[in-house]
Design a protein around this motif. Structure first.
Motif, PDB file in Angstrom:
ATOM      1  N   HIS A 122       0.842  -1.194   0.000  1.00 31.62           N
ATOM      2  CA  HIS A 122       0.000   0.000   0.000  1.00 31.62           C
ATOM      3  C   HIS A 122       0.877   1.245   0.000  1.00 31.62           C
ATOM      4  O   HIS A 122       1.616   1.488   0.960  1.00 31.62           O
ATOM      5  CB  HIS A 122      -0.873   0.041   1.260  1.00 31.62           C
ATOM      6  CG  HIS A 122      -1.873  -1.056   1.383  1.00 31.62           C
ATOM      7  ND1 HIS A 122      -3.210  -0.878   1.107  1.00 31.62           N
ATOM      8  CD2 HIS A 122      -1.742  -2.351   1.768  1.00 31.62           C
ATOM      9  CE1 HIS A 122      -3.867  -2.006   1.319  1.00 31.62           C
ATOM     10  NE2 HIS A 122      -2.992  -2.921   1.718  1.00 31.62           N
ATOM     11  N   HIS A 123       0.790   2.043  -1.045  1.00 31.97           N
ATOM     12  CA  HIS A 123       1.463   3.343  -1.078  1.00 31.97           C
ATOM     13  C   HIS A 123       0.436   4.375  -0.610  1.00 31.97           C
ATOM     14  O   HIS A 123      -0.523   4.689  -1.323  1.00 31.97           O
ATOM     15  CB  HIS A 123       1.963   3.648  -2.485  1.00 31.97           C
ATOM     16  CG  HIS A 123       2.880   2.595  -3.034  1.00 31.97           C
ATOM     17  ND1 HIS A 123       2.402   1.486  -3.720  1.00 31.97           N
ATOM     18  CD2 HIS A 123       4.228   2.451  -2.984  1.00 31.97           C
ATOM     19  CE1 HIS A 123       3.423   0.722  -4.073  1.00 31.97           C
ATOM     20  NE2 HIS A 123       4.546   1.277  -3.636  1.00 31.97           N
TER      21      HIS A 123
ATOM     22  N   THR B 172      12.172  -0.609  -3.672  1.00 34.88           N
ATOM     23  CA  THR B 172      11.921   0.743  -3.194  1.00 34.88           C
ATOM     24  C   THR B 172      13.183   1.241  -2.506  1.00 34.88           C
ATOM     25  O   THR B 172      13.868   0.475  -1.820  1.00 34.88           O
ATOM     26  CB  THR B 172      10.708   0.806  -2.252  1.00 34.88           C
ATOM     27  OG1 THR B 172      10.423   2.158  -1.907  1.00 34.88           O
ATOM     28  CG2 THR B 172      10.922  -0.009  -0.982  1.00 34.88           C
ATOM     29  N   GLY B 173      13.482   2.546  -2.669  1.00 36.69           N
ATOM     30  CA  GLY B 173      14.773   3.034  -2.188  1.00 36.69           C
ATOM     31  C   GLY B 173      14.791   4.467  -1.711  1.00 36.69           C
ATOM     32  O   GLY B 173      15.801   5.160  -1.906  1.00 36.69           O
TER      33      GLY B 173
ATOM     34  N   ASN C  10       6.181  10.446   2.237  1.00 37.99           N
ATOM     35  CA  ASN C  10       6.127   9.046   1.820  1.00 37.99           C
ATOM     36  C   ASN C  10       5.701   8.119   2.948  1.00 37.99           C
ATOM     37  O   ASN C  10       6.099   8.302   4.098  1.00 37.99           O
ATOM     38  CB  ASN C  10       7.505   8.585   1.333  1.00 37.99           C
ATOM     39  CG  ASN C  10       7.743   8.910  -0.119  1.00 37.99           C
ATOM     40  OD1 ASN C  10       7.202   9.869  -0.640  1.00 37.99           O
ATOM     41  ND2 ASN C  10       8.575   8.109  -0.774  1.00 37.99           N
ATOM     42  N   ALA C  11       4.928   7.097   2.586  1.00 37.20           N
ATOM     43  CA  ALA C  11       4.586   6.020   3.517  1.00 37.20           C
ATOM     44  C   ALA C  11       4.103   4.828   2.705  1.00 37.20           C
ATOM     45  O   ALA C  11       3.292   4.996   1.791  1.00 37.20           O
ATOM     46  CB  ALA C  11       3.504   6.449   4.505  1.00 37.20           C
ATOM     47  N   ALA C  12       4.619   3.650   3.017  1.00 34.86           N
ATOM     48  CA  ALA C  12       4.152   2.429   2.367  1.00 34.86           C
ATOM     49  C   ALA C  12       3.981   1.347   3.417  1.00 34.86           C
ATOM     50  O   ALA C  12       4.844   1.161   4.280  1.00 34.86           O
ATOM     51  CB  ALA C  12       5.125   1.976   1.283  1.00 34.86           C
ATOM     52  N   PHE C  13       2.865   0.634   3.341  1.00 33.71           N
ATOM     53  CA  PHE C  13       2.524  -0.418   4.298  1.00 33.71           C
ATOM     54  C   PHE C  13       2.453  -1.744   3.559  1.00 33.71           C
ATOM     55  O   PHE C  13       1.819  -1.844   2.503  1.00 33.71           O
ATOM     56  CB  PHE C  13       1.191  -0.099   4.969  1.00 33.71           C
ATOM     57  CG  PHE C  13       0.653  -1.193   5.843  1.00 33.71           C
ATOM     58  CD1 PHE C  13       1.359  -1.623   6.966  1.00 33.71           C
ATOM     59  CD2 PHE C  13      -0.570  -1.787   5.566  1.00 33.71           C
ATOM     60  CE1 PHE C  13       0.856  -2.633   7.776  1.00 33.71           C
ATOM     61  CE2 PHE C  13      -1.080  -2.783   6.373  1.00 33.71           C
ATOM     62  CZ  PHE C  13      -0.367  -3.216   7.485  1.00 33.71           C
TER      63      PHE C  13
ATOM     64  N   MET D  86       4.983  -4.650   7.654  1.00 32.77           N
ATOM     65  CA  MET D  86       6.120  -3.738   7.578  1.00 32.77           C
ATOM     66  C   MET D  86       5.640  -2.373   7.090  1.00 32.77           C
ATOM     67  O   MET D  86       4.742  -2.289   6.242  1.00 32.77           O
ATOM     68  CB  MET D  86       7.187  -4.277   6.613  1.00 32.77           C
ATOM     69  CG  MET D  86       8.434  -3.400   6.468  1.00 32.77           C
ATOM     70  SD  MET D  86       9.669  -4.108   5.337  1.00 32.77           S
ATOM     71  CE  MET D  86       8.943  -3.694   3.742  1.00 32.77           C
ATOM     72  N   ILE D  87       6.235  -1.326   7.623  1.00 28.50           N
ATOM     73  CA  ILE D  87       6.033   0.007   7.077  1.00 28.50           C
ATOM     74  C   ILE D  87       7.382   0.530   6.619  1.00 28.50           C
ATOM     75  O   ILE D  87       8.398   0.341   7.290  1.00 28.50           O
ATOM     76  CB  ILE D  87       5.362   0.951   8.096  1.00 28.50           C
ATOM     77  CG1 ILE D  87       4.972   2.281   7.428  1.00 28.50           C
ATOM     78  CG2 ILE D  87       6.230   1.171   9.325  1.00 28.50           C
ATOM     79  CD1 ILE D  87       4.039   3.128   8.257  1.00 28.50           C
ATOM     80  N   PHE D  88       7.395   1.120   5.432  1.00 25.07           N
ATOM     81  CA  PHE D  88       8.608   1.705   4.859  1.00 25.07           C
ATOM     82  C   PHE D  88       8.373   3.201   4.771  1.00 25.07           C
ATOM     83  O   PHE D  88       7.652   3.676   3.893  1.00 25.07           O
ATOM     84  CB  PHE D  88       8.885   1.106   3.482  1.00 25.07           C
ATOM     85  CG  PHE D  88      10.235   1.458   2.906  1.00 25.07           C
ATOM     86  CD1 PHE D  88      11.294   0.574   3.020  1.00 25.07           C
ATOM     87  CD2 PHE D  88      10.442   2.650   2.238  1.00 25.07           C
ATOM     88  CE1 PHE D  88      12.545   0.875   2.481  1.00 25.07           C
ATOM     89  CE2 PHE D  88      11.682   2.979   1.696  1.00 25.07           C
ATOM     90  CZ  PHE D  88      12.745   2.083   1.829  1.00 25.07           C
ATOM     91  N   ASP D  89       8.935   3.938   5.722  1.00 24.69           N
ATOM     92  CA  ASP D  89       8.787   5.385   5.872  1.00 24.69           C
ATOM     93  C   ASP D  89       7.388   5.757   6.386  1.00 24.69           C
ATOM     94  O   ASP D  89       6.407   5.040   6.157  1.00 24.69           O
ATOM     95  CB  ASP D  89       9.081   6.130   4.572  1.00 24.69           C
ATOM     96  CG  ASP D  89      10.562   6.182   4.233  1.00 24.69           C
ATOM     97  OD1 ASP D  89      11.378   6.075   5.177  1.00 24.69           O
ATOM     98  OD2 ASP D  89      10.904   6.346   3.053  1.00 24.69           O
ATOM     99  N   ALA D  90       7.354   6.886   7.069  1.00 24.29           N
ATOM    100  CA  ALA D  90       6.105   7.464   7.563  1.00 24.29           C
ATOM    101  C   ALA D  90       6.337   8.962   7.695  1.00 24.29           C
ATOM    102  O   ALA D  90       6.516   9.483   8.789  1.00 24.29           O
ATOM    103  CB  ALA D  90       5.688   6.834   8.895  1.00 24.29           C
TER     104      ALA D  90
END
Length: 437
Positions: free
Chosen positions: A54-55, A287-288, A62-65, A74-78
């Motif tokens: 989920h973007h 993702t980076g 930015n936030a991706a779940f 996992m969450i990548f950035d918030a």
């Protein structure tokens, strides 16, 4: 007449049955895909075996779940920015606070996760912060409330953690925070707040806190039923100027302190962003953060991290654009090597994307394959500035972008969810797509 009509219909049915596109193959191979594509209705919940990405669009970072096939989360950035930040960068236009300004961006991220969590989920297993810019971890303001759990304020990732306990927090430089220069004495209130948060989690025992280990595929793992999904993995590709070699868990350094930091302790944070690649069967996603890639006369050679990383990433089915599609990333080497079928752009200001990036991601010269491009939000000034090269080539330019990978990783779908409503109903569906073998 009826015989003629029946013959025409039969020809149409035969043609449809013999359609040879990858999307047709995916439909044929996965006739029982979940009924989650009904426009105007809620997205069907995650279920065992699926990989959800989920973007999340708050308009402020930015936030991706992620929910992995066994339910690991996992969450990548918030990230979290506010209106005062937008005034500092005028005439750039900051995105609207979505779905509305009644809550802070981090609170909305937590609320989104509450809607799409797996059944029984009580916390987030992994939280990754790609690098230390506030649109990726949260900008503190004078009005930011205090945490009930420690000596830090709530913004971005700290807001998320207030609602969702974190199993493991991972960033690029814990615990020293001294690459490329010592940062623990920083005057940046938001960054010092994040450091207090990370230290507080570790000392309280509420969470593990770890430094991202480049090259490894055993730092982020399935926690609940790994034996059932042997083709799923998360590979740590790059961070802090180190890049996986492509062999085992070895890495190599491609820049050093003398290159990246000036004599006054100033440096560019973006090239240090951590990068991961997810693999699930034939499906691959990368993702980076704000990884940089432009190598032009006005930039030093080391600034181009993408060209050094691309060979070990290889072709992928989907990616999130580095640095929001900004002009200093997504170079030709990156696109030639990765050749993505699905491109997701996480955006929040009017200079996302750069016009030259649009030219590259739409170029059939760089790679001839089909590609669908989705953005969380493209602003009207951006559409006017770039023109039809932008508006004609993006499949969607507003909404949460969800990639749902079917069990086994052989096929996947893209769903666009309404970011103006707390119901977050499906606005559009694309696919299914066949994963690249």
């Amino acid at each position: 007449m009826w015989d003629l009509a029946a013959g025409i219909l039969a020809c149409i049915l035969v043609a449809a049955a013999t359609e040879s596109t990858p999307e047709a193959a995916a439909r044929a191979a996965n006739p029982a895909a979940p009924a989650s594509a009904v426009v105007g209705q809620a997205l069907a919940p995650w279920s065992e075996g699926y990989l959800d990405i989920h973007h999340i669009n708050t308009g402020r970072g930015n936030a991706a779940f992620f929910i992995f096939p066994d339910g690991t989360s996992m969450i990548f950035d918030a990230g979290a920015l506010e209106d005062d930040w937008g005034r500092n960068v005028a005439p750039l236009v900051l995105g609207l606070a979505l779905p509305n300004p009644s809550r802070r961006p981090g609170e909305w991220i937590a609320d989104y996760i509450d809607q799409f969590k797996r059944p029984g989920m009580a916390g987030i297993d992994y939280a990754l912060i790609s690098h230390f810019h506030a649109d990726h971890y949260g900008r503190v303001q004078f009005t930011s409330p205090a945490s009930a759990h420690g000596n830090w304020k709530l913004a971005g990732i700290t807001d998320v953690a207030e609602r969702w306990p974190l199993g493991t927090l991972i960033d690029r430089d814990y615990p020293a925070y001294d690459f490329p220069v010592a940062q623990r004495g920083t005057k940046d209130k938001s960054l010092s707040n994040y450091f207090r948060f990370a230290d507080g989690l570790a000392t309280s025992g509420r969470s593990k806190v770890e430094r991202f280990a480049v090259g490894r595929d055993d730092q982020i793992v399935l926690k609940y039923d790994p034996e059932r999904y042997p083709t799923f993995s998360v590979r740590n590709i790059a961070a802090n100027g180190a890049v996986w070699t492509g062999s085992g868990s070895a890495s190599r350094n491609v820049l050093d302190v003398g290159q990246i930091a000036d004599g006054k302790g100033k440096f560019n944070e973006n090239p240090l962003s951590l990068m991961i690649r997810l693999d699930y069967g034939d499906f691959d996603y990368v993702t980076g953060g704000d990884t940089t890639g432009v190598h032009t006369p006005d930039q030093p050679e080391w600034f181009d991290m993408e060209s050094k990383i691309a060979p070990v990433v290889g072709e992928v089915d989907a990616l999130s654009l580095n640095h929001h599609g900004n002009r200093d990333a997504t170079n030709a080497d990156w696109l030639r090597a990765l050749q993505p079928r699905i491109i997701v752009q996480q955006t929040w200001t009017s200079d996302h994307p750069g016009g030259d990036v649009v030219a590259r991601i739409t170029s059939k010269t760089l790679w001839p394959g089909q590609r669908d491009i989705f953005a969380t939000h493209i602003q009207e000034p951006t559409k006017i500035a770039i023109g039809p090269w932008l508006t004609r080539n993006y499949r969607s330019m507003d909404g949460h972008v969800v990639i749902r990978v079917q069990p086994g990783g052989g096929a996947y779908d893209v769903y666009i969810l309404d970011d103006r409503s707390t119901d977050r109903k499906v606005k559009a569906h694309f696919g299914p797509y066949q994963s690249r073998q």
